[in-house]
Design an enzyme around this catalytic site. Sequence first.
Site, PDB file in Angstrom:
ATOM      1  N   GLU A 103      72.665  39.851  11.794  1.00 15.07           N
ATOM      2  CA  GLU A 103      72.580  40.732  10.636  1.00 15.07           C
ATOM      3  C   GLU A 103      71.155  40.793  10.087  1.00 15.07           C
ATOM      4  O   GLU A 103      70.672  41.867   9.712  1.00 15.07           O
ATOM      5  CB  GLU A 103      73.536  40.265   9.522  1.00 15.07           C
ATOM      6  CG  GLU A 103      74.999  40.293   9.914  1.00 15.07           C
ATOM      7  CD  GLU A 103      75.505  38.990  10.527  1.00 15.07           C
ATOM      8  OE1 GLU A 103      76.727  38.766  10.474  1.00 15.07           O
ATOM      9  OE2 GLU A 103      74.699  38.208  11.068  1.00 15.07           O
ATOM     10  N   HIS A 149      69.643  35.464  12.493  1.00 16.25           N
ATOM     11  CA  HIS A 149      71.026  35.856  12.734  1.00 16.25           C
ATOM     12  C   HIS A 149      71.057  37.353  13.033  1.00 16.25           C
ATOM     13  O   HIS A 149      70.155  38.109  12.647  1.00 16.25           O
ATOM     14  CB  HIS A 149      71.894  35.566  11.508  1.00 16.25           C
ATOM     15  CG  HIS A 149      72.117  34.116  11.264  1.00 16.25           C
ATOM     16  ND1 HIS A 149      73.151  33.648  10.478  1.00 16.25           N
ATOM     17  CD2 HIS A 149      71.445  33.006  11.677  1.00 16.25           C
ATOM     18  CE1 HIS A 149      73.121  32.338  10.426  1.00 16.25           C
ATOM     19  NE2 HIS A 149      72.080  31.913  11.142  1.00 16.25           N
TER      20      HIS A 149
END
Length: 156
Positions: free
Chosen positions: A55, A53
Amino acid sequence: MSAEIFMRRAIALSVEQARSGGGGPFGAVIVKDGRIIAEGANRVTSSHDPTAHAEIVAIRNACAALHDFSLAGCQIYTSCEPCPMCLAAIYWARLDRIHYANGRADAARIGFDDAFLYDEIPRPVELRHIPTDRLLPEEALAAFALWERKPDKIRY
């Protein structure tokens, strides 16, 4: 540089991902002392890694840039409210603040619905959807005992 500039960069990364097809439409930047030290875009499908992802990618890049597992003193700007996995990683990395643009309801509307994870986490282990059992806990405690006695361990 302002918070809006950092968020615009995270959003730009998400737009680039939406156009390129390299992953979902998510982007993130990590800022320290008023400058971007790392960026991340969702690479789940292109890297065949469900943990890639935006992040997580940004956290990995920031830790590599700083040569540290702690991102204390840093903030993350992400194009969407972090999912439970990313939220946990943000806490483990000790980021000081989270800024996000789209909310989880916005993500759910386009097929990225994490509601089942938010519901699953507080359930007792025996009631979760993925069957889970505990095996060989006595043997596994050997590693913990070694760690506990290790005089030069790096605590995190």
